[in-house]
Design an enzyme around this catalytic site. Structure first.
Site, PDB file in Angstrom:
ATOM      1  N   PRO A   2       0.817  -1.211   0.000  1.00 30.45           N
ATOM      2  CA  PRO A   2       0.000   0.000   0.000  1.00 30.45           C
ATOM      3  C   PRO A   2       0.851   1.262   0.000  1.00 30.45           C
ATOM      4  O   PRO A   2       1.850   1.347   0.702  1.00 30.45           O
ATOM      5  CB  PRO A   2      -0.796  -0.104   1.299  1.00 30.45           C
ATOM      6  CG  PRO A   2      -0.656  -1.488   1.753  1.00 30.45           C
ATOM      7  CD  PRO A   2       0.651  -1.973   1.237  1.00 30.45           C
ATOM      8  N   GLU A   3       0.425   2.196  -0.822  1.00 29.30           N
ATOM      9  CA  GLU A   3       1.014   3.526  -0.822  1.00 29.30           C
ATOM     10  C   GLU A   3      -0.019   4.458  -0.189  1.00 29.30           C
ATOM     11  O   GLU A   3      -1.011   3.996   0.356  1.00 29.30           O
ATOM     12  CB  GLU A   3       1.356   3.945  -2.261  1.00 29.30           C
ATOM     13  CG  GLU A   3       2.261   2.930  -2.945  1.00 29.30           C
ATOM     14  CD  GLU A   3       2.622   3.280  -4.377  1.00 29.30           C
ATOM     15  OE1 GLU A   3       2.634   4.472  -4.716  1.00 29.30           O
ATOM     16  OE2 GLU A   3       2.892   2.359  -5.156  1.00 29.30           O
ATOM     17  N   LYS A  62       2.725   6.456   4.744  1.00 28.51           N
ATOM     18  CA  LYS A  62       2.138   5.140   4.478  1.00 28.51           C
ATOM     19  C   LYS A  62       1.857   4.380   5.764  1.00 28.51           C
ATOM     20  O   LYS A  62       1.863   3.162   5.786  1.00 28.51           O
ATOM     21  CB  LYS A  62       3.082   4.318   3.587  1.00 28.51           C
ATOM     22  CG  LYS A  62       3.441   4.997   2.262  1.00 28.51           C
ATOM     23  CD  LYS A  62       4.450   4.170   1.479  1.00 28.51           C
ATOM     24  CE  LYS A  62       5.025   4.971   0.322  1.00 28.51           C
ATOM     25  NZ  LYS A  62       6.102   4.247  -0.365  1.00 28.51           N
ATOM     26  N   ARG A 269      14.261  -1.056  -9.131  1.00 23.33           N
ATOM     27  CA  ARG A 269      12.804  -1.169  -9.156  1.00 23.33           C
ATOM     28  C   ARG A 269      12.272  -0.726 -10.518  1.00 23.33           C
ATOM     29  O   ARG A 269      12.848   0.150 -11.173  1.00 23.33           O
ATOM     30  CB  ARG A 269      12.190  -0.295  -8.053  1.00 23.33           C
ATOM     31  CG  ARG A 269      12.874  -0.543  -6.710  1.00 23.33           C
ATOM     32  CD  ARG A 269      12.070  -0.050  -5.577  1.00 23.33           C
ATOM     33  NE  ARG A 269      10.838  -0.801  -5.451  1.00 23.33           N
ATOM     34  CZ  ARG A 269       9.841  -0.437  -4.665  1.00 23.33           C
ATOM     35  NH1 ARG A 269       9.921   0.657  -3.974  1.00 23.33           N
ATOM     36  NH2 ARG A 269       8.772  -1.175  -4.594  1.00 23.33           N
TER      37      ARG A 269
END
Length: 280
Positions: A2-3, A62, A269
């Site tokens: 989750p962001e 977050k 990433r």
DNA sequence: ATTAATGTTCAGAA
DNA sequence: TTTCTGAACATTAA
């Protein structure tokens, strides 16, 4: 995973069921998973929170914060696969913590579920809370950014903008998925050094960050193919249907309808972008 | 069997 | 001092 939008969705999803309720019990779930808090810690925390009231449920970057009447708080960092749930966990093996709550004669529970177990849960007193959520570790929240703040923060580093956006000390709340989406909408190349972005582009970045994060919250976040992220009732979010570039390598850019979305790797990433729309 | 996954942190090197 | 790299955490699915 989750962001900011997903964490905000969790917070909104549990708020009414948690604020104003007292804790009748707090325990680690009897799962086979590796525990993320030791038993002595658990006993200590339980002692401090039972019979106390949770007054506020809020979000910082977050993290989910469950604040008690004395200003102490649980801080939950869901990391990759953590969820705050009121019901229907995806499975019972990966339930990690349970808060048993009560208001009047009604009682119910809130759970922290985490498949990969990278998430963290900590309990802080009022003073520690201010420190751990303060500017020592976290920059301004992405939803609180202003144009002057963006200018100030981006001027601090020569790193590529995509990498800078993931630095929680620079701006807090943006993760890998939304970084790609934001830069695409702002038409900024992910490779541009942060301190060399023109004022015109910084302005677009500020506007697009705000617009994308707020819209994603409205859609209750992004639930990807692996279905890991879900709201407090274990239902899918729907912002994934609005993604323009994330995980869309080789597809045609929906904006220019000419460029082909490319995947590159930055800081180990994936970054997705349209080389045509985001040439600099 | 290998790889990658929405996150963070740490050590060590450049 | 800043930045970069790789590994680590634990799990699953392609």
């Amino acid at each position: 995973m989750p962001e900011l939008p997903e964490v905000e969705t969790m917070v909104r999803g549990i708020r009414d069921a948690v604020e104003g309720h007292s804790i009748t019990d707090f325990r680690r779930c009897p799962c086979a998973c590796k525990p993320i808090a030791t038993q002595p810690e658990m006993d200590e925390i339980r002692e401090l929170v039972v019979d106390r009231t949770i007054t506020k449920v809020w979000r910082r970057a977050k993290r989910v914060v469950l604040e008690l009447e004395d200003g102490s708080a649980f801080v939950i960092e869901p990391r990759m696969t953590g969820l705050m749930l009121l019901s229907d966990p995806p499975d019972i093996e990966h339930l990690r913590f349970q808060w048993e709550l009560q208001r009047g004669t009604k009682s119910h529970s809130v759970w922290f579920w985490d498949r990969r177990g990278l998430g963290t849960l900590k309990y802080f007193d009022k003073e520690q809370l201010a420190y751990v959520l303060g500017e020592t570790f976290l920059g301004p929240d992405a939803l609180d950014m202003t144009l002057p703040l963006w200018k100030q923060q981006l001027a601090k580093t020569t790193r590529e903008i995509k990498i800078a956006l993931l630095d929680q000390k620079l701006v807090a709340g943006i993760g890998n998925l939304y970084a790609s989406e934001i830069l695409h909408r702002a038409k900024i190349s992910p490779k541009t050094p942060a301190n060399r972005i023109s004022t015109t582009r910084i302005k677009r970045l500020a506007e697009c960050t705000d617009a994308i994060l707020r819209t994603a919250i409205k859609y209750e976040g992004s639930t990807l193919g692996d279905g890991t992220y879900r709201n407090a009732l274990n239902q899918d979010g729907s912002y994934q249907n609005e993604h323009r570039v994330y995980a869309r390598e080789k597809l045609t850019c929906p904006d220019c309808e000419t460029g082909v979305i490319k995947r590159i790797v930055q800081a180990q990433r994936s970054t997705f972008y349209c080389p045509r729309c985001q040439s600099r």
